[in-house]
Design a protein around this motif. Structure first.
Motif, PDB file in Angstrom:
ATOM      1  N   LEU A   1       0.844  -1.201   0.000  1.00  0.00           N
ATOM      2  CA  LEU A   1       0.000   0.000   0.000  1.00  0.00           C
ATOM      3  C   LEU A   1       0.878   1.249   0.000  1.00  0.00           C
ATOM      4  N   HIS A   2       0.516   2.205  -0.839  1.00  0.00           N
ATOM      5  CA  HIS A   2       1.214   3.495  -0.848  1.00  0.00           C
ATOM      6  C   HIS A   2       0.202   4.580  -1.197  1.00  0.00           C
ATOM      7  N   ARG A   3       0.457   5.780  -0.682  1.00  0.00           N
ATOM      8  CA  ARG A   3      -0.439   6.915  -0.934  1.00  0.00           C
ATOM      9  C   ARG A   3       0.349   8.072  -1.507  1.00  0.00           C
ATOM     10  N   GLY A   4      -0.259   8.757  -2.483  1.00  0.00           N
ATOM     11  CA  GLY A   4       0.383   9.910  -3.092  1.00  0.00           C
ATOM     12  C   GLY A   4      -0.402  10.376  -4.301  1.00  0.00           C
ATOM     13  N   SER A   5       0.235  11.195  -5.105  1.00  0.00           N
ATOM     14  CA  SER A   5      -0.405  11.759  -6.286  1.00  0.00           C
ATOM     15  C   SER A   5      -0.377  10.756  -7.434  1.00  0.00           C
ATOM     16  N   VAL A   6      -1.493  10.626  -8.133  1.00  0.00           N
ATOM     17  CA  VAL A   6      -1.586   9.742  -9.292  1.00  0.00           C
ATOM     18  C   VAL A   6      -2.284  10.493 -10.422  1.00  0.00           C
ATOM     19  N   PHE A   7      -2.039  10.043 -11.645  1.00  0.00           N
ATOM     20  CA  PHE A   7      -2.749  10.563 -12.811  1.00  0.00           C
ATOM     21  C   PHE A   7      -3.833   9.564 -13.174  1.00  0.00           C
TER      22      PHE A   7
ATOM     23  N   ILE B   1       2.982  -4.706   3.484  1.00  0.00           N
ATOM     24  CA  ILE B   1       3.917  -3.615   3.738  1.00  0.00           C
ATOM     25  C   ILE B   1       3.293  -2.323   3.224  1.00  0.00           C
ATOM     26  N   VAL B   2       3.371  -1.282   4.052  1.00  0.00           N
ATOM     27  CA  VAL B   2       2.801   0.006   3.685  1.00  0.00           C
ATOM     28  C   VAL B   2       3.853   1.082   3.868  1.00  0.00           C
ATOM     29  N   SER B   3       3.668   2.189   3.176  1.00  0.00           N
ATOM     30  CA  SER B   3       4.592   3.312   3.297  1.00  0.00           C
ATOM     31  C   SER B   3       4.217   4.182   4.488  1.00  0.00           C
ATOM     32  N   GLU B   4       5.123   5.101   4.826  1.00  0.00           N
ATOM     33  CA  GLU B   4       4.851   6.017   5.926  1.00  0.00           C
ATOM     34  C   GLU B   4       3.677   6.934   5.594  1.00  0.00           C
ATOM     35  N   ALA B   5       3.489   7.250   4.296  1.00  0.00           N
ATOM     36  CA  ALA B   5       2.354   8.083   3.898  1.00  0.00           C
ATOM     37  C   ALA B   5       1.038   7.409   4.242  1.00  0.00           C
ATOM     38  N   VAL B   6       0.969   6.101   4.119  1.00  0.00           N
ATOM     39  CA  VAL B   6      -0.241   5.362   4.491  1.00  0.00           C
ATOM     40  C   VAL B   6      -0.440   5.392   5.992  1.00  0.00           C
TER      41      VAL B   6
ATOM     42  N   ARG C   1      14.802   2.065   3.809  1.00  0.00           N
ATOM     43  CA  ARG C   1      15.635   1.796   2.639  1.00  0.00           C
ATOM     44  C   ARG C   1      15.025   2.437   1.396  1.00  0.00           C
ATOM     45  N   PRO C   2      15.836   2.623   0.375  1.00  0.00           N
ATOM     46  CA  PRO C   2      15.277   3.103  -0.893  1.00  0.00           C
ATOM     47  C   PRO C   2      14.460   1.988  -1.551  1.00  0.00           C
ATOM     48  N   VAL C   3      13.435   2.389  -2.203  1.00  0.00           N
ATOM     49  CA  VAL C   3      12.575   1.452  -2.922  1.00  0.00           C
ATOM     50  C   VAL C   3      12.813   1.658  -4.410  1.00  0.00           C
ATOM     51  N   ARG C   4      13.043   0.559  -5.107  1.00  0.00           N
ATOM     52  CA  ARG C   4      13.277   0.656  -6.549  1.00  0.00           C
ATOM     53  C   ARG C   4      12.090   1.330  -7.234  1.00  0.00           C
ATOM     54  N   GLY C   5      12.366   2.381  -7.962  1.00  0.00           N
ATOM     55  CA  GLY C   5      11.313   3.149  -8.614  1.00  0.00           C
ATOM     56  C   GLY C   5      10.871   4.357  -7.824  1.00  0.00           C
ATOM     57  N   ALA C   6      11.322   4.489  -6.566  1.00  0.00           N
ATOM     58  CA  ALA C   6      10.940   5.631  -5.743  1.00  0.00           C
ATOM     59  C   ALA C   6      12.002   6.725  -5.830  1.00  0.00           C
ATOM     60  N   CYS C   7      11.595   7.920  -5.503  1.00  0.00           N
ATOM     61  CA  CYS C   7      12.501   9.068  -5.602  1.00  0.00           C
ATOM     62  C   CYS C   7      13.267   9.317  -4.304  1.00  0.00           C
ATOM     63  N   ALA C   8      12.931   8.664  -3.213  1.00  0.00           N
ATOM     64  CA  ALA C   8      13.573   8.937  -1.926  1.00  0.00           C
ATOM     65  C   ALA C   8      13.599   7.668  -1.085  1.00  0.00           C
ATOM     66  N   VAL C   9      14.394   7.724  -0.010  1.00  0.00           N
ATOM     67  CA  VAL C   9      14.431   6.641   0.967  1.00  0.00           C
ATOM     68  C   VAL C   9      13.132   6.665   1.764  1.00  0.00           C
ATOM     69  N   LEU C  10      12.541   5.509   1.955  1.00  0.00           N
ATOM     70  CA  LEU C  10      11.254   5.421   2.621  1.00  0.00           C
ATOM     71  C   LEU C  10      11.349   4.584   3.892  1.00  0.00           C
TER      72      LEU C  10
ATOM     73  N   PHE D   1       6.565   0.040   6.781  1.00  0.00           N
ATOM     74  CA  PHE D   1       5.864  -0.503   7.932  1.00  0.00           C
ATOM     75  C   PHE D   1       5.090  -1.770   7.535  1.00  0.00           C
ATOM     76  N   ALA D   2       4.939  -2.640   8.503  1.00  0.00           N
ATOM     77  CA  ALA D   2       4.091  -3.816   8.338  1.00  0.00           C
ATOM     78  C   ALA D   2       2.825  -3.601   9.175  1.00  0.00           C
ATOM     79  N   ILE D   3       1.697  -3.928   8.599  1.00  0.00           N
ATOM     80  CA  ILE D   3       0.452  -3.847   9.357  1.00  0.00           C
ATOM     81  C   ILE D   3      -0.116  -5.244   9.527  1.00  0.00           C
ATOM     82  N   ARG D   4      -0.800  -5.443  10.627  1.00  0.00           N
ATOM     83  CA  ARG D   4      -1.389  -6.739  10.936  1.00  0.00           C
ATOM     84  C   ARG D   4      -2.712  -6.871  10.206  1.00  0.00           C
ATOM     85  N   LEU D   5      -2.862  -7.967   9.473  1.00  0.00           N
ATOM     86  CA  LEU D   5      -4.074  -8.177   8.699  1.00  0.00           C
ATOM     87  C   LEU D   5      -5.103  -9.019   9.438  1.00  0.00           C
ATOM     88  N   ALA D   6      -4.635  -9.856  10.368  1.00  0.00           N
ATOM     89  CA  ALA D   6      -5.591 -10.695  11.090  1.00  0.00           C
ATOM     90  C   ALA D   6      -6.422  -9.838  12.025  1.00  0.00           C
ATOM     91  N   PRO D   7      -7.714 -10.136  12.187  1.00  0.00           N
ATOM     92  CA  PRO D   7      -8.550  -9.337  13.094  1.00  0.00           C
ATOM     93  C   PRO D   7      -8.132  -9.508  14.530  1.00  0.00           C
TER      94      PRO D   7
END
Length: 306
Positions: A226-232, A268-273, A288-297, A300-306
């Motif tokens: 999951l990631h959040r930001g500007s999209v076209f 795995i989610v970004s800090e923006a999420v 760490r840097p993410v391939r395709g990203a412009c900066a080091v991010l 985070f891991a989020i728990r999916l189980a209820p």
């Protein structure tokens, strides 16, 4: 000259003699008829059929009135038939779109002007990617028809979970799904809905795995990013167009989904999420840097189980 002869001579010598009037009468009638036709044709073309028929029936004899009433009914029947035909064509067009794209995409494409779709727009959105773990290895044990049936079941369950959470399925590519939240209009809570969709996806795969295990089949596990930001948002292409969301935000979300394999996390989610979400537990797993990203991010891991 007698009085009758004088009157006759005067009548014959006058400019408006009866013979001349009789001879001029047909020509004048023709000129009047041509003038009326020249002015009447545009008026008939511009006037509405019901108005013309109403005016005609008000002054015509009864047999003519009945004939005009029949003509009016025929015109109305043809008009209704054309409207129904146009409605059927529009419905069929939407149904065909729905078979090739998500229902929400089909509605958006059908209801939005094509020029606006091609021009597109930029906005904030939360992007979700999910992928089946070990899909290539699983396909080695299945016939091609069984692979198709497996993917159809996966896509049905996945789309149901995403759309129930308020997301829009952008596309399926093999065993991978991309969804966006906040399209076509961003709203508060888009990221929370994306996190809810991730949890619904995990629950759907757990339920499906239980059914498969009872049939002696291997379970299904997925990784989610999951990631959040500007999209076209808009349609892309020339002859064959595709409605989709593109941009760096989409690329990062896909990389995060791929990184679940190396970081031993289901989601795995970004800090923006994490910043935009209002609920949910998250723990940092990497910086760490993410391939395709412009900066080091910070990831985070989020728990999916209820």
């Amino acid at each position: 000259m007698s009085l009758p002869d004088a009157r006759t001579a005067a009548a014959d010598a006058g400019p408006g003699s009866g013979r001349e009037r009789r001879e001029a009468g047909p020509a004048q009638s023709v000129r009047q008829r041509d003038t009326a036709a020249a002015w009447g044709a545009p008026l008939l073309a511009a006037a509405a059929m019901p108005l013309l028929l109403g005016l005609a029936t008000a002054t015509a004899p009864e047999p003519v009135t009945l004939s005009l009433a029949g003509l009016a009914l025929t015109w109305l029947a043809l008009r209704t038939q054309r409207l129904r035909s146009a409605a059927r064509i529009a419905t069929r067009h939407r149904d065909n779109l729905a078979r090739l794209a998500a229902p929400a995409v089909a509605r958006l494409v059908a209801e939005t002007d094509s020029v606006a779709l091609r021009a597109g727009w930029e906005q904030e959105a939360t992007v979700l990617f999910a992928d089946i773990r070990g899909f290539t290895r699983l396909c080695e044990t299945l016939a091609p028809g069984e692979v198709a049936a497996f993917l159809a079941e996966f896509r049905t369950r996945t789309a149901r979970a995403i759309e129930a959470a308020g997301g829009l399925v952008d596309k399926f590519v093999g065993d991978e799904v991309m969804a966006v939240f906040g399209v076509p209009h961003a709203a508060p809570g888009d990221t929370d809905r994306a996190v809810a969709a991730a949890r619904a996806l995990a629950a759907a795969m757990t339920a499906w795995s239980g059914e498969r295990e009872q049939a002696g089949l291997p379970p299904v596990r997925i990784g989610i990013g999951l990631h959040r930001g500007s999209v076209f948002i808009g349609t892309i292409g020339a002859e064959r167009v595709e409605f989709t969301a593109v941009g760096d935000t989409v690329n990062v979300a896909r990389r995060l989904e791929q990184m679940t394999r190396t970081l031993a996390c289901d989601c795995i989610v970004s800090e923006a999420v994490v910043r935009d979400a209002t609920s949910g537990e998250a723990r940092i797993v990497a910086v760490r840097p993410v391939r395709g990203a412009c900066a080091v991010l910070r990831l985070f891991a989020i728990r999916l189980a209820p």
